[in-house]
Scaffold this motif. Structure first.
Motif, PDB file in Angstrom:
ATOM      1  N   SER A   1      -4.189   8.332   4.282  1.00  0.00           N
ATOM      2  CA  SER A   1      -4.348   8.925   2.960  1.00  0.00           C
ATOM      3  C   SER A   1      -4.789  10.377   3.112  1.00  0.00           C
ATOM      4  CB  SER A   1      -5.396   8.164   2.152  1.00  0.00           C
ATOM      5  OG  SER A   1      -6.688   8.383   2.693  1.00  0.00           O
ATOM      6  N   VAL A   2      -4.657  11.126   2.038  1.00  0.00           N
ATOM      7  CA  VAL A   2      -5.117  12.515   2.041  1.00  0.00           C
ATOM      8  C   VAL A   2      -6.607  12.567   2.367  1.00  0.00           C
ATOM      9  CG1 VAL A   2      -5.550  14.511   0.541  1.00  0.00           C
ATOM     10  CG2 VAL A   2      -3.319  13.388   0.502  1.00  0.00           C
ATOM     11  N   GLY A   3      -7.383  11.662   1.777  1.00  0.00           N
ATOM     12  CA  GLY A   3      -8.828  11.623   2.034  1.00  0.00           C
ATOM     13  C   GLY A   3      -9.156  11.342   3.488  1.00  0.00           C
TER      14      GLY A   3
ATOM     15  N   THR B   1       3.688   7.315  -0.029  1.00  0.00           N
ATOM     16  CA  THR B   1       3.996   5.972  -0.506  1.00  0.00           C
ATOM     17  C   THR B   1       2.714   5.235  -0.880  1.00  0.00           C
ATOM     18  OG1 THR B   1       3.932   5.106   1.741  1.00  0.00           O
ATOM     19  CG2 THR B   1       6.078   5.809   0.915  1.00  0.00           C
ATOM     20  N   PRO B   2       2.827   4.207  -1.737  1.00  0.00           N
ATOM     21  CA  PRO B   2       1.636   3.434  -2.097  1.00  0.00           C
ATOM     22  C   PRO B   2       1.071   2.695  -0.878  1.00  0.00           C
ATOM     23  CG  PRO B   2       3.458   2.927  -3.579  1.00  0.00           C
ATOM     24  CD  PRO B   2       4.008   3.757  -2.464  1.00  0.00           C
ATOM     25  N   SER B   3      -0.241   2.609  -0.814  1.00  0.00           N
ATOM     26  CA  SER B   3      -0.899   1.856   0.248  1.00  0.00           C
ATOM     27  C   SER B   3      -0.610   0.374   0.059  1.00  0.00           C
ATOM     28  CB  SER B   3      -2.408   2.097   0.189  1.00  0.00           C
ATOM     29  OG  SER B   3      -3.090   1.166   0.981  1.00  0.00           O
ATOM     30  N   PRO B   4      -0.318  -0.368   1.136  1.00  0.00           N
ATOM     31  CA  PRO B   4      -0.091  -1.806   1.004  1.00  0.00           C
ATOM     32  C   PRO B   4      -1.357  -2.550   0.541  1.00  0.00           C
ATOM     33  CG  PRO B   4       0.406  -1.056   3.255  1.00  0.00           C
ATOM     34  CD  PRO B   4      -0.097   0.120   2.482  1.00  0.00           C
ATOM     35  N   GLU B   5      -2.541  -2.024   0.901  1.00  0.00           N
ATOM     36  CA  GLU B   5      -3.803  -2.669   0.535  1.00  0.00           C
ATOM     37  C   GLU B   5      -4.228  -2.344  -0.894  1.00  0.00           C
ATOM     38  OE1 GLU B   5      -3.959  -0.488   3.449  1.00  0.00           O
ATOM     39  OE2 GLU B   5      -3.218  -2.154   4.635  1.00  0.00           O
ATOM     40  N   ASP B   6      -3.916  -1.109  -1.340  1.00  0.00           N
ATOM     41  CA  ASP B   6      -4.358  -0.661  -2.665  1.00  0.00           C
ATOM     42  C   ASP B   6      -3.281   0.251  -3.231  1.00  0.00           C
ATOM     43  OD1 ASP B   6      -5.534   0.460  -4.898  1.00  0.00           O
ATOM     44  OD2 ASP B   6      -7.344   1.132  -3.875  1.00  0.00           O
ATOM     45  N   GLY B   7      -2.495  -0.256  -4.150  1.00  0.00           N
ATOM     46  CA  GLY B   7      -1.370   0.481  -4.713  1.00  0.00           C
ATOM     47  C   GLY B   7      -1.744   1.767  -5.423  1.00  0.00           C
ATOM     48  N   ARG B   8      -3.030   1.921  -5.762  1.00  0.00           N
ATOM     49  CA  ARG B   8      -3.477   3.172  -6.409  1.00  0.00           C
ATOM     50  C   ARG B   8      -3.613   4.298  -5.389  1.00  0.00           C
ATOM     51  NH1 ARG B   8      -8.837   0.747  -8.675  1.00  0.00           N
ATOM     52  NH2 ARG B   8      -8.650  -0.027  -6.573  1.00  0.00           N
TER      53      ARG B   8
END
Length: 168
Positions: A61-63, A92-99
């Motif tokens: 993620s960017v973070g 792309t959306p994270s598989p663990e957290d789509g947000r």
């Protein structure tokens, strides 16, 4: 009136610390940009850290990238936008957290990384040579980084401001 040949950053020493660091960063970035241009490659220096993280760690993620590089989320987000526009990364959306959005290298990004790796070996060799020539400036930058981690520039300046206003 100052002499046009006077070097402000050198004249003011530590007082021009930020100006000196910006100037050196710009000089290094400008030379890097010239190298890429000479090789017919469109590449922005600010992309390197993000790509390096993605190659080493896979999707992030960017973070996560910002934390790994110790730079702002905004800086990584800006680089992400230009990397996406250039077709080098996907978001792309994270598989663990789509947000949460994850950055991944595209096939074009992987090809770019592979093609630039020999050139980056040269960058790294020259960086080591410059560090040696400058008598281990990286060690001194580590000391500056550590001093700022112990106490930020902001806190140090605010103490000066507070002390000055208390003595009035």
């Amino acid at each position: 009136m100052s002499d046009a040949s006077e070097d402000y950053s050198r004249t003011f020493g530590g007082e021009a610390l930020g100006a000196r660091l910006r100037r050196l960063s710009e000089r290094i970035d400008r030379d890097g940009t010239r190298i890429y241009a000479e090789h017919g490659i469109r590449f922005e220096q600010r992309w390197y850290g993000v790509l390096r993280q993605l190659v080493a760690n896979g999707p992030m993620s960017v973070g996560q990238i910002a934390a790994a590089l110790h730079i702002s989320h905004a800086s990584v987000s800006e680089a992400r936008r230009s990397l996406e526009k250039a077709g080098i990364v996907d978001n792309t959306p994270s598989p663990e957290d789509g947000r949460r959005r994850m950055l991944t290298l595209t096939a074009e990004g992987r090809t770019l990384w592979d093609s630039l790796s020999p050139l980056w070996d040269d960058f790294n060799t020259v960086a080591k040579e410059l560090n040696d020539e400058a008598q281990d400036v990286v060690r001194l930058l580590d000391r500056l980084d550590d001093a700022l981690a112990r106490r930020s520039m902001y806190d140090r300046i605010m103490d000066k401001v507070s002390a000055r206003t208390m003595t009035r």
